[in-house]
Motif scaffolding. Structure first.
Motif, PDB file in Angstrom:
ATOM      1  N   VAL A 137       0.872  -1.195  -0.043  1.00 45.12           N
ATOM      2  CA  VAL A 137      -0.010  -0.204  -0.007  1.00 45.12           C
ATOM      3  C   VAL A 137       0.877   1.146   0.095  1.00 45.12           C
ATOM      4  O   VAL A 137       1.572   1.415   1.079  1.00 45.12           O
ATOM      5  CB  VAL A 137      -1.033   0.203   1.223  1.00 45.12           C
ATOM      6  CG1 VAL A 137      -2.038   1.199   0.878  1.00 45.12           C
ATOM      7  CG2 VAL A 137      -1.558  -1.538   1.360  1.00 45.12           C
ATOM      8  N   SER A 159       1.245   8.706   0.592  1.00 48.70           N
ATOM      9  CA  SER A 159       0.641   9.979  -0.179  1.00 48.70           C
ATOM     10  C   SER A 159       1.786  10.484  -1.386  1.00 48.70           C
ATOM     11  O   SER A 159       2.717  10.015  -1.430  1.00 48.70           O
ATOM     12  CB  SER A 159       0.569  11.241   0.850  1.00 48.70           C
ATOM     13  OG  SER A 159      -0.119  10.485   2.040  1.00 48.70           O
ATOM     14  N   ARG A 215      -3.674   3.583  -5.348  1.00 46.81           N
ATOM     15  CA  ARG A 215      -4.700   3.960  -4.490  1.00 46.81           C
ATOM     16  C   ARG A 215      -5.695   4.972  -5.071  1.00 46.81           C
ATOM     17  O   ARG A 215      -5.312   5.670  -6.399  1.00 46.81           O
ATOM     18  CB  ARG A 215      -4.335   4.734  -3.089  1.00 46.81           C
ATOM     19  CG  ARG A 215      -3.815   3.599  -2.400  1.00 46.81           C
ATOM     20  CD  ARG A 215      -3.383   3.958  -0.983  1.00 46.81           C
ATOM     21  NE  ARG A 215      -2.565   5.046  -0.706  1.00 46.81           N
ATOM     22  CZ  ARG A 215      -3.013   6.362  -0.460  1.00 46.81           C
ATOM     23  NH1 ARG A 215      -4.219   6.555  -0.323  1.00 46.81           N
ATOM     24  NH2 ARG A 215      -2.192   7.302  -0.425  1.00 46.81           N
ATOM     25  N   ARG A 216      -6.790   4.963  -4.766  1.00 44.21           N
ATOM     26  CA  ARG A 216      -7.966   5.801  -5.586  1.00 44.21           C
ATOM     27  C   ARG A 216      -7.433   7.342  -5.615  1.00 44.21           C
ATOM     28  O   ARG A 216      -7.060   8.091  -4.968  1.00 44.21           O
ATOM     29  CB  ARG A 216      -9.255   6.071  -4.826  1.00 44.21           C
ATOM     30  CG  ARG A 216      -9.822   4.678  -4.276  1.00 44.21           C
ATOM     31  CD  ARG A 216     -11.243   4.765  -3.801  1.00 44.21           C
ATOM     32  NE  ARG A 216     -11.634   3.394  -3.397  1.00 44.21           N
ATOM     33  CZ  ARG A 216     -12.964   3.003  -3.397  1.00 44.21           C
ATOM     34  NH1 ARG A 216     -13.665   4.048  -3.445  1.00 44.21           N
ATOM     35  NH2 ARG A 216     -13.301   1.867  -2.936  1.00 44.21           N
ATOM     36  N   TYR A 271     -15.199   9.562   0.508  1.00 45.41           N
ATOM     37  CA  TYR A 271     -13.867   9.085   1.153  1.00 45.41           C
ATOM     38  C   TYR A 271     -13.592   9.214   2.597  1.00 45.41           C
ATOM     39  O   TYR A 271     -14.029   9.997   3.327  1.00 45.41           O
ATOM     40  CB  TYR A 271     -12.606   9.826   0.235  1.00 45.41           C
ATOM     41  CG  TYR A 271     -11.203   9.331   0.706  1.00 45.41           C
ATOM     42  CD1 TYR A 271     -10.858   8.440   0.201  1.00 45.41           C
ATOM     43  CD2 TYR A 271     -10.794  10.107   1.973  1.00 45.41           C
ATOM     44  CE1 TYR A 271      -9.353   8.053   0.549  1.00 45.41           C
ATOM     45  CE2 TYR A 271      -9.613   9.759   2.302  1.00 45.41           C
ATOM     46  CZ  TYR A 271      -8.901   8.535   1.726  1.00 45.41           C
ATOM     47  OH  TYR A 271      -7.712   7.985   2.169  1.00 45.41           O
ATOM     48  N   THR A 282     -13.021   3.676   3.225  1.00 47.23           N
ATOM     49  CA  THR A 282     -12.553   3.276   1.722  1.00 47.23           C
ATOM     50  C   THR A 282     -11.241   2.670   1.584  1.00 47.23           C
ATOM     51  O   THR A 282     -11.190   1.696   0.605  1.00 47.23           O
ATOM     52  CB  THR A 282     -12.482   4.808   1.010  1.00 47.23           C
ATOM     53  OG1 THR A 282     -13.624   5.477   1.442  1.00 47.23           O
ATOM     54  CG2 THR A 282     -12.496   4.547  -0.606  1.00 47.23           C
ATOM     55  N   GLU A 283     -10.148   3.069   2.377  1.00 49.39           N
ATOM     56  CA  GLU A 283      -9.039   2.607   2.018  1.00 49.39           C
ATOM     57  C   GLU A 283      -8.935   1.173   2.312  1.00 49.39           C
ATOM     58  O   GLU A 283      -8.207   0.059   1.797  1.00 49.39           O
ATOM     59  CB  GLU A 283      -7.873   3.150   2.932  1.00 49.39           C
ATOM     60  CG  GLU A 283      -7.450   4.735   2.369  1.00 49.39           C
ATOM     61  CD  GLU A 283      -7.051   4.913   1.018  1.00 49.39           C
ATOM     62  OE1 GLU A 283      -6.410   4.008   0.558  1.00 49.39           O
ATOM     63  OE2 GLU A 283      -6.961   6.038   0.752  1.00 49.39           O
ATOM     64  N   ASP A 335     -10.280  -1.271  -0.060  1.00 48.92           N
ATOM     65  CA  ASP A 335      -9.424  -1.551  -1.295  1.00 48.92           C
ATOM     66  C   ASP A 335      -8.295  -2.596  -0.745  1.00 48.92           C
ATOM     67  O   ASP A 335      -8.003  -3.328  -1.482  1.00 48.92           O
ATOM     68  CB  ASP A 335      -8.611  -0.284  -1.661  1.00 48.92           C
ATOM     69  CG  ASP A 335     -10.102   0.738  -2.357  1.00 48.92           C
ATOM     70  OD1 ASP A 335     -11.072   0.285  -2.518  1.00 48.92           O
ATOM     71  OD2 ASP A 335      -9.513   1.975  -2.399  1.00 48.92           O
ATOM     72  N   GLY A 371      -0.227   5.039   3.719  1.00 45.52           N
ATOM     73  CA  GLY A 371      -0.407   3.718   3.379  1.00 45.52           C
ATOM     74  C   GLY A 371      -0.278   2.617   4.721  1.00 45.52           C
ATOM     75  O   GLY A 371      -0.738   1.878   4.745  1.00 45.52           O
ATOM     76  N   CYS A 421      -2.990   3.134   6.793  1.00 37.60           N
ATOM     77  CA  CYS A 421      -4.184   2.418   6.425  1.00 37.60           C
ATOM     78  C   CYS A 421      -3.759   0.925   6.776  1.00 37.60           C
ATOM     79  O   CYS A 421      -4.915   0.351   7.179  1.00 37.60           O
ATOM     80  CB  CYS A 421      -4.106   2.560   5.063  1.00 37.60           C
ATOM     81  SG  CYS A 421      -4.605   4.229   4.527  1.00 37.60           S
ATOM     82  N   GLU A 472      -5.964  12.956   3.139  1.00 35.58           N
ATOM     83  CA  GLU A 472      -5.324  12.064   3.967  1.00 35.58           C
ATOM     84  C   GLU A 472      -4.844  12.788   5.131  1.00 35.58           C
ATOM     85  O   GLU A 472      -4.565  12.216   6.383  1.00 35.58           O
ATOM     86  CB  GLU A 472      -4.001  11.493   2.923  1.00 35.58           C
ATOM     87  CG  GLU A 472      -4.553  10.727   1.880  1.00 35.58           C
ATOM     88  CD  GLU A 472      -3.615  10.209   0.832  1.00 35.58           C
ATOM     89  OE1 GLU A 472      -2.294  10.365   1.074  1.00 35.58           O
ATOM     90  OE2 GLU A 472      -3.864   9.735  -0.100  1.00 35.58           O
TER      91      GLU A 472
END
Length: 276
Positions: free
Chosen positions: A30, A33, A58-59, A74, A78-79, A82, A102, A105, A190
């Motif tokens: 993952v 940013s 990522r989205r 979001y 959401t993360e 995924d 990441g 997340c 984020e």
């Protein structure tokens, strides 16, 4: 290394673009940013002989697009949706690796779900002595709203990441700068999500629930002080976790020395878990 590219649809209908390479136990990556999956390809190449590596954009980044509804809704969930999609694609026993946001997340996912494999967190920007973005966030939003991503990125690197001016100047003069500035709008939500976790080290305490599970925390010895503080505090909180220090590397060690980062990932997954 032979990279295979594809897309997979999440439970809310978003198509994630991803890449896959290698053979062996699976690792889902993952990314952080202002990034995409592409900077991680050299790390994956170094691991592909021993591991099946999967990484998605990522989205709102790279080849993954968002619907207006997805942007409006979001949030951390959401993360996690995924990540769950990618872990299902990876198959039973997959490990989870996260870098920067990441890693935040990935930690959240492990906290809320029974992670099938090992968790590796590379410098998650968690709050220790105050909010991560704090008073800088409104000025960051303003720079984005005014169409000045260069100013926004410079502000974030200087006041949030706390990079030295020499490092900011070097990055500004590198080929990576245009790609970073193009992604600055995605960083806003984020930073908001990180600050919503809490304003001090107390927000890290809830990760104590991960104690006794196989967790490694990667930390570059040349990184900025907020990342050092967060990694060390997280290591102290998660009993039985391992803190791996990567000599001379900083927050972008995967770009500067992908083979070194890959070696630490391999060591995390091949050593016996520490008993906490």
């Amino acid at each position: 290394m032979h990279l295979r590219h594809g897309t997979i649809t999440t439970s809310d209908g978003t198509e994630l673009a991803y890449s896959r390479a290698g053979e062996g136990p699976a690792i889902v990556f993952v990314h952080g940013s202002v990034s995409t999956r592409h900077p991680w390809f050299p790390v994956i190449e170094a691991l592909a002989d021993n591991f099946t590596c999967l990484i998605h954009d990522r989205r709102g980044r790279g080849d993954t697009r968002e619907s207006d509804a997805s942007v409006a809704s979001y949030g951390p969930e959401t993360e996690l949706t995924d990540i769950a999609t990618m872990l299902e694609l990876a198959g039973p026993g997959a490990h989870l690796f996260g870098h920067s946001y990441g890693a935040v997340c990935a930690l959240e996912f492990a906290l809320r779900n029974e992670l099938p494999g090992h968790l590796i967190a590379f410098e998650p920007p968690l709050p220790v002595s105050g909010p991560v973005a704090g008073d800088t966030l409104p000025r960051y939003r303003q720079a984005i709203a005014e169409g000045d991503p260069d100013a926004a990125l410079t502000l974030a690197l200087r006041e949030i990441v706390r990079s030295p001016e020499s490092a900011i100047g070097g990055l500004r003069n590198s080929p990576a700068w245009p790609a970073l500035t193009a992604l600055t709008p995605t960083w806003t939500r984020e930073l908001e999500a990180i600050d919503s976790l809490g304003a001090d080290a107390g927000s890290i305490d809830r990760f104590r629930a991960l104690s006794g599970r196989p967790v490694d925390i990667l930390l570059g010895t040349a990184t900025t002080q907020p990342h050092i503080d967060a990694a060390q505090r997280l290591h102290e909180t998660i009993r039985g976790s391992r803190l791996q220090e990567m000599d001379g590397l900083d927050h972008f060690g995967h770009v500067a020395a992908p083979a070194v980062v890959a070696r630490h990932i391999r060591e995390a997954l091949t050593q016996a878990p520490v008993q906490g």
